[in-house]
Enzyme design. Sequence first.
Site, mmCIF file in Angstrom:
data_model
loop_
_atom_site.group_PDB
_atom_site.id
_atom_site.type_symbol
_atom_site.label_atom_id
_atom_site.label_comp_id
_atom_site.label_asym_id
_atom_site.label_seq_id
_atom_site.Cartn_x
_atom_site.Cartn_y
_atom_site.Cartn_z
ATOM 1 N N HIS A 1 10.959 7.671 27.363
ATOM 2 C CA HIS A 1 12.290 7.024 27.724
ATOM 3 C C HIS A 1 12.946 7.696 28.910
ATOM 4 O O HIS A 1 13.541 6.911 29.607
ATOM 5 C CB HIS A 1 13.294 6.558 26.488
ATOM 6 C CG HIS A 1 12.431 5.582 25.621
ATOM 7 N ND1 HIS A 1 11.693 5.969 24.761
ATOM 8 C CD2 HIS A 1 12.680 4.142 25.631
ATOM 9 C CE1 HIS A 1 11.344 4.708 24.080
ATOM 10 N NE2 HIS A 1 11.570 3.675 24.762
ATOM 11 N N GLU B 1 4.503 -4.237 18.826
ATOM 12 C CA GLU B 1 4.099 -2.948 19.537
ATOM 13 C C GLU B 1 3.489 -1.929 18.544
ATOM 14 O O GLU B 1 3.362 -1.012 18.784
ATOM 15 C CB GLU B 1 5.383 -2.510 19.943
ATOM 16 C CG GLU B 1 6.780 -2.534 19.020
ATOM 17 C CD GLU B 1 7.905 -2.073 19.829
ATOM 18 O OE1 GLU B 1 7.868 -1.336 20.972
ATOM 19 O OE2 GLU B 1 9.088 -1.949 19.200
ATOM 20 N N ASP C 1 4.642 1.099 23.343
ATOM 21 C CA ASP C 1 4.325 1.490 22.071
ATOM 22 C C ASP C 1 2.902 1.224 21.622
ATOM 23 O O ASP C 1 2.124 1.799 20.809
ATOM 24 C CB ASP C 1 5.528 1.074 20.942
ATOM 25 C CG ASP C 1 6.624 1.920 21.182
ATOM 26 O OD1 ASP C 1 6.402 3.260 20.961
ATOM 27 O OD2 ASP C 1 7.732 1.672 21.061
ATOM 28 N N CYS D 1 7.416 -6.574 27.811
ATOM 29 C CA CYS D 1 8.697 -6.170 28.330
ATOM 30 C C CYS D 1 8.057 -4.536 28.318
ATOM 31 O O CYS D 1 9.186 -3.692 28.594
ATOM 32 C CB CYS D 1 9.723 -6.202 27.208
ATOM 33 S SG CYS D 1 9.482 -5.908 25.584
#
Length: 590
Positions: free
Chosen positions: A202, A449, A473, A520
């Site tokens: 992240h 995910e 993920d 996404c």
Amino acid sequence: MSIQLFGMPVSRGVAIGRAVLVASSRVDVAHYFVPPERIGAEIERLRQARDTVAGEFDALKRDLPGDAPPELPALLDVHLMLLHDEALIGATRQWIVERHYNAEWALSAQLEVLARQFDEMEDEYLRERKADLEQVVERLLDALAREPGEPAPPLHPPGLRDFGGEDPLVLVASDVAPADMLQFKHSVFTGFITDVGGRTSHTAIVARSMDIPAVIGAREASRLIRSDDWVVIDADAGVVIVDPSPIMLEEYRFRQRQSELERARLDRLRHTPSVTLDGETVELLANIERPQDADAALQAGAVGVGLYRSEFLFLNRGSDLPGEDEQFEAYRAAVHAMQGLPVTIRTVDVGADKPLERMTVQELRHEHVLNPALGLRAIRWSLSEPGMFRQQLRAILRASAYGKVRILVPMIAHLSEIRATFDAIARARRQLDDAGKTHAPVEVGAMIEVPAAALRLQPFLQHFDFVSIGTNDLIQYTLAIDRADDAVSNLYDPWHPAVLTLIAAVIEQANAASRGVSVCGEMAGDPNFTELLLAMGLRSFSMQPAQIAAIKQRILRADTRRLKAVLADVLAAENPQEAATALFGRPGSR
Ligand code: PEP
Ligand code: MG
């Protein structure tokens, strides 16, 4: 002599600047330039903070209980001595005067310089004094934060960039927590380098959203680079050059100009409709972390927000988590900013490399949190905190009265979770009705995910209005590779046939069931995958705003019929990456 360091590219372009070293624990101190007329006042702030801390040390020494260990007064003397030492305070003043750094930034910059000197000392006793120095600086920072009177200046006042001297600055840190990285959006730094982190960690994602050159996982960078060193960041190649030769500098300045021209060229595509050569319209959506990112999304030509990572509102808040009204205001701000375009708000996805408390990946490792990526994160966390979950759902539903809102549920894998989620939404609606608060119908989507969800998609297609594939993920869990761990980042392979097979199957089934399907994860914004995803039938991509133009350019040059015809061969290939290059060809070269 110049040295080269290798890491992972997380964004594009070239940055050239002087290094500012920041320790991870101090990354969150304010970094801003002080305008020339306020330099005197800033030095006065520093002096006052020093006097406050000196007063505290004196009082502590005076009031030591009789049974205090005998070393304590001596230790306080060392602290007092450091506090008055010109090497700390005098040099910090210098940073303020010469560079226009604010006092907190100047202090942490000087601490980095002195800490290195301590590290290099032969004498063990003296080496250990580094910890004392750090404690003194921490207290000074604390005193600066506690300063009475004047409110704290904004983190990055607009328009003050130019006061900071001639040279651009790049930030070098061992590691930066995702929420701290967010603080640097629109900051004074023109590039970033960190020692650790994976390509889809992240921290990397936030760095990418800032659209400035960044290399992460450059291992020894924060040890080898010294404060003020000239550094080149080649973010396209993931290379950092420290102390470049004049010839290298010239070469990179040229590349920098080229890359700026390329950006300007791509920017012109902003308002061009995103349609393939064979007339297929492809929806390009934005990923955002904060409501104010919506502006960048609109400017980039996004037709909506495909992923609003709401958890960034929750990070680093200690026990002061945002309540329903604060959340509602944030969601409404995003909805309002998007001017009627849809906003997909993902329910909070904390855990793994986004713990609620400020912690970097390195600190998480030391905390020995067992497999945080497999633990209580995302929807699991929300369902374990039902009151908080309903609070968030109420806030989202209230925002839906102001524009088109969609709810997206992260990391969902079990039928029981699907049921519990819809029960929570129904209860949240009833609570709003009882309280007489307005809300509108919203579509609810599931992030795909976890491989289990991808492998048994039917229940998700039955219950949800749409699905969004979180490839970051999905890759992590399919390949059992921690996405935040640079030690295994070479195995984090989006081209792995197993990963591609799962993605293709999800898109195909969702299309067959007439359910909306989007990607996404970072693959959506990586031009290397655009043709492949189009071939799989994907018509909705969600990515960082800065990536939209480059993806659109690929779409404008693609013919989906041609791509579809060779998809099976790419998926069946031993090396799909090679096969994709050979079979899809380079867009524009046909
Ligand atoms: C993903 O996993 O691909 C995703 C988009 O969510 P995040 O990166 O926030 O985990
Ligand atoms: Mg995810």
